[in-house]
Scaffold this active site. Sequence first.
Site, mmCIF file in Angstrom:
data_model
loop_
_atom_site.group_PDB
_atom_site.id
_atom_site.type_symbol
_atom_site.label_atom_id
_atom_site.label_comp_id
_atom_site.label_asym_id
_atom_site.label_seq_id
_atom_site.Cartn_x
_atom_site.Cartn_y
_atom_site.Cartn_z
ATOM 1 N N ARG A 89 70.030 -29.961 74.623
ATOM 2 C CA ARG A 89 69.752 -31.094 74.102
ATOM 3 C C ARG A 89 68.149 -31.158 73.829
ATOM 4 O O ARG A 89 67.554 -32.191 73.810
ATOM 5 C CB ARG A 89 70.217 -32.547 74.675
ATOM 6 C CG ARG A 89 70.198 -33.714 73.788
ATOM 7 C CD ARG A 89 70.822 -34.784 74.781
ATOM 8 N NE ARG A 89 72.256 -34.428 75.147
ATOM 9 C CZ ARG A 89 72.345 -34.743 76.251
ATOM 10 N NH1 ARG A 89 71.713 -35.304 77.214
ATOM 11 N NH2 ARG A 89 73.925 -34.423 76.858
ATOM 12 N N SER A 90 67.570 -29.985 73.792
ATOM 13 C CA SER A 90 66.204 -29.824 73.495
ATOM 14 C C SER A 90 65.704 -30.175 72.201
ATOM 15 O O SER A 90 66.711 -30.341 71.243
ATOM 16 C CB SER A 90 65.855 -28.192 73.528
ATOM 17 O OG SER A 90 66.276 -27.368 72.475
ATOM 18 N N ASP A 142 74.227 -31.644 77.852
ATOM 19 C CA ASP A 142 73.037 -31.097 78.695
ATOM 20 C C ASP A 142 73.251 -30.717 80.089
ATOM 21 O O ASP A 142 74.653 -30.874 80.382
ATOM 22 C CB ASP A 142 72.150 -32.103 78.460
ATOM 23 C CG ASP A 142 70.637 -31.679 78.913
ATOM 24 O OD1 ASP A 142 70.403 -30.480 78.592
ATOM 25 O OD2 ASP A 142 69.664 -32.439 79.023
ATOM 26 N N ILE A 143 72.345 -30.577 81.030
ATOM 27 C CA ILE A 143 72.713 -30.071 82.194
ATOM 28 C C ILE A 143 73.439 -31.230 83.321
ATOM 29 O O ILE A 143 74.135 -31.108 84.034
ATOM 30 C CB ILE A 143 71.354 -29.609 83.000
ATOM 31 C CG1 ILE A 143 71.744 -28.814 84.424
ATOM 32 C CG2 ILE A 143 70.476 -30.735 83.313
ATOM 33 C CD1 ILE A 143 70.517 -28.337 85.133
ATOM 34 N N ALA A 145 70.496 -17.741 71.644
ATOM 35 C CA ALA A 145 69.720 -17.543 72.630
ATOM 36 C C ALA A 145 69.268 -16.055 72.383
ATOM 37 O O ALA A 145 69.751 -15.221 72.038
ATOM 38 C CB ALA A 145 70.501 -17.780 74.045
ATOM 39 N N CYS A 187 63.459 -25.161 61.803
ATOM 40 C CA CYS A 187 64.094 -23.929 61.018
ATOM 41 C C CYS A 187 65.006 -23.246 61.973
ATOM 42 O O CYS A 187 66.072 -22.552 61.287
ATOM 43 C CB CYS A 187 62.880 -23.065 60.822
ATOM 44 S SG CYS A 187 61.681 -22.577 62.198
#
Length: 383
Positions: A215-216, A238-239, A294, A179
């Site tokens: 990239r979660s 990503d990191i 965020a 969602c």
Amino acid sequence: AVVSIIYQSSTNTMATNTTDQSTWAPGAKKIDAGDIAKPFREEIRNQVAKLKQAGIDAPLLVGLLANTDPAAKKYAEWTGKACRADGIRYELRMIDDPIDVEAALCDANDDPRVHGIIVYYPIFGQVESFSGESQDDYLRDTVSHKCDVEGLCHQYRSNLYRNVRYMDRNHTKKCVLPCTALSVVKILESCESCYDKSKPIGRHMEGQTVTIINRSEIVGRPLAAMLANDGADVYSIDIDSIYLFRGGKLHKCEGETPESCVRKSTVVITGVPTKNYRLPSEWIKPNTTVVNVASFKNVNEDEILQIEGVQYIPMVGKVTVAMLERNLMRLFYNFHHPDRQIEDRYKTAALEAQRPVPWYGNPVQLYTAVATTAIVGMFLARK
């Protein structure tokens, strides 16, 4: 977790007056996500009203909360408030010990009164546990696909990454999508020049470049897959690595940096879960759409609105809740609506009727024949 995505857009239908627009650059706009959520919420209310007119109770969404994370609590409050406002039944179940979440989740899966389940994370991610943070991933996969309003269980994730859009061969049951990622897609769809619906499905974003920093499994990865499935080139940052999602394949990028990716993109979506992060405004080119996913503000709003033609969406929460309700209604019509259940039973019966009948009829007849033959054989042998 960071998400940074970009597209060309020039819509001016949803600009808000939250700050002095006289100081903004020409064409700069600040867009209220609440305006984007309104038509979806209205559609939900209409669907619920039709169910009630037919004598059918509104779907029941159950929330499981087993942590003290302020963001999770706030999300639970928003969810309950929105559901009640739109006529959806909502029940929040508080769990004192995280170890009991799995049992509560299984109970909700097996409860025929429950049509949707949302688990408010993190759970094991914030306390010491034998399983570590991966226990939260295990819980996501434990949610039944018939009740997963977040679209994060293994079956929905697998279908998303393989670009499988339906649960059945007849294309009557659409898959549920994550969602939060879906809310970003709907926001971009509301902006002109981001999505070209005149093109075939799978090519609506053809020619667009997207950068996603994060990239979660909850936002960044599914969002990258969804936009790539719609035809965009998507940089996933990503990191410690950068990948390019293109045409259903993942390519590792050498020589690219977050700055180089953002500078070539036209939509930036930030989702870094820390108040210390700021996306450098000088990376953003004119006519860029900036979406902040965020809970912290990842951009300098004043600087962003000094960029010509920029579109800035500071929050996505209202659209995310609308997508959560939309997913619940999809699950209800896919699996729980009385008419659907009757239809599925008829289909099952029809398939059973089409199966060839074995030569022995049924197992009882086979057992009787074998036993009779054995008895007759023993009798003859004695003679």
